[in-house]
Design a protein around this motif. Sequence first.
Motif, PDB file in Angstrom:
ATOM      1  N   GLU A  97     -25.121 -67.680 -36.554  1.00  9.72           N
ATOM      2  CA  GLU A  97     -24.526 -68.284 -35.369  1.00  9.72           C
ATOM      3  C   GLU A  97     -23.592 -67.290 -34.699  1.00  9.72           C
ATOM      4  N   LEU A  98     -23.241 -67.568 -33.458  1.00 15.21           N
ATOM      5  CA  LEU A  98     -22.463 -66.638 -32.651  1.00 15.21           C
ATOM      6  C   LEU A  98     -21.123 -66.307 -33.299  1.00 15.21           C
ATOM      7  N   ASN A  99     -20.465 -67.308 -33.879  1.00 15.50           N
ATOM      8  CA  ASN A  99     -19.144 -67.052 -34.466  1.00 15.50           C
ATOM      9  C   ASN A  99     -19.218 -66.040 -35.606  1.00 15.50           C
TER      10      ASN A  99
ATOM     11  N   TYR B 225     -14.067 -70.440 -32.386  1.00 13.67           N
ATOM     12  CA  TYR B 225     -15.252 -70.938 -31.696  1.00 13.67           C
ATOM     13  C   TYR B 225     -16.101 -71.824 -32.611  1.00 13.67           C
ATOM     14  N   LYS B 226     -15.939 -71.677 -33.915  1.00  9.88           N
ATOM     15  CA  LYS B 226     -16.620 -72.569 -34.861  1.00  9.88           C
ATOM     16  C   LYS B 226     -15.684 -73.664 -35.362  1.00  9.88           C
TER      17      LYS B 226
ATOM     18  N   GLN C 135     -23.417 -77.426 -33.822  1.00 14.11           N
ATOM     19  CA  GLN C 135     -23.756 -76.421 -32.814  1.00 14.11           C
ATOM     20  C   GLN C 135     -24.135 -77.039 -31.474  1.00 14.11           C
TER      21      GLN C 135
ATOM     22  N   GLU D 218     -23.965 -71.347 -27.011  1.00 16.91           N
ATOM     23  CA  GLU D 218     -23.773 -69.974 -27.453  1.00 16.91           C
ATOM     24  C   GLU D 218     -24.223 -68.963 -26.402  1.00 16.91           C
TER      25      GLU D 218
ATOM     26  N   THR E 183     -21.525 -68.577 -23.884  1.00 11.60           N
ATOM     27  CA  THR E 183     -20.293 -68.026 -24.436  1.00 11.60           C
ATOM     28  C   THR E 183     -20.425 -66.561 -24.810  1.00 11.60           C
ATOM     29  N   LEU E 184     -21.635 -66.106 -25.101  1.00 13.90           N
ATOM     30  CA  LEU E 184     -21.833 -64.735 -25.555  1.00 13.90           C
ATOM     31  C   LEU E 184     -21.230 -63.724 -24.587  1.00 13.90           C
TER      32      LEU E 184
END
Length: 448
Positions: free
Chosen positions: A288-290, A342-343, A367, A372, A375-376
Amino acid sequence: MIGTSLCKWVISYFAVAIVWLLLAEVLVVAGFGFPNHDIGGPDTLVIVHMVSIGWLSTVLCGALFQFVPVLVARPLYAERWTLPALALLTFGLTILLAGFLTLGGHFDGPPRLLPVGASLLIAGFALVVANLGMTLWSARPLPRPARFVAAGLACICVTAAFGGMFSLVLSGAAIGAQWPDLLVSGVPIHAIAGLGGWLTFTAMGVSYRLLAMFMLAPDGDARLGRLAWLAGVAALAVGAVGGVLALWRATGVNLALLLAGAAALLSLIAYGRDVLGLYRARKRRALELNTRMSLVALASLVAVAILSAAFVATGSLPSHVGALAFLVAFGWLTGLVLANLYKIVPFLTWLETYGPVMGRVPTPRVQDLVDERRTLKWFVLFFAGSWAATLMLLVDAALGFRVAVAVVTLATLGLGEELIRARRLADVAEPLRLPTGAVVPHLLVLRN
């Protein structure tokens, strides 16, 4: 975490911390503090304490109130102390900053502002340390991540003690031949205990648990984890205790700092290898992004270690301290904290909103509370801006530094908006947004 009690004021800690971060970034963009002013001057001290206390310490206290009970499987000792601690930290920092502004000639205030602000901060941190310390004490013997936190709590005590003495010196309340020497030689100890011990060492401990949890990875290598903890504790002990003894004996702190730096490098190498092992052993293949952004923050820490070693070898470390401190504070610590917020914020929001009705009605995934892809771009801007700002400091380009921090500020605003959207459930599809029995969460307070 299912069934874990939620600490009511955690989100308030996060919100107050982000406000302090944005204020500090805006002041830097406006040319306030280093590099436009002396690195040890009152204006720079305003920025340093906004970031280190207002942002990093406040957000870390909030996270620890929620996650220390998870680390040790014990309830928080006294949740009722969390709001008074936040109030003391906020008011204490505000008064301390007013003292620095008075010292810098920005307005005419009484000289006692600095010690008054420091006293309130010490009281706030005392509540934090007592609350978390009693929680840890009830769970002996401590698991590995909790040992990092315990060492970090000891370091904030050292940091606060030195800060209190500095406030007396700067305000003119402490008069004597020994005090100016303390102000000069004690600052490295203050910084090591605060930035290295309280913020970095504690973040290392918490990240062990969070990275393993978010990557679905087994516990790390016990030998590497033990080496990271032992070497880190040795570095902090030599830097703080050895530095204090050196000051007392008037022998200087250079040898203590050199030994502490070597031990710290060993700790970071062991920690980095252990985290790499977690990454390789993970069960969640698509991160995941975080988690991806946490690893990017870790790359900044690696860069700090490499640059520090290079500057020591070339004898240019004193002229680059500001750049390294910025990379630690923003590329490493702030990047790691924002990635985990963010998570954490959506996770706590999900527990608060959907935990009570889980299994009885259809609910979204954690999620599903975030986007994501959208937000990236904010994380890309944040890290690119942080690295560019560090480069501008290394080449002594003050205007370029301010432009880069403006990019960081924009990214911080964007990430802050994403956290608000998560609290408002703005990205949850309407059929699942509020099932029967679920209630829209308050923006700043968790229902526990």
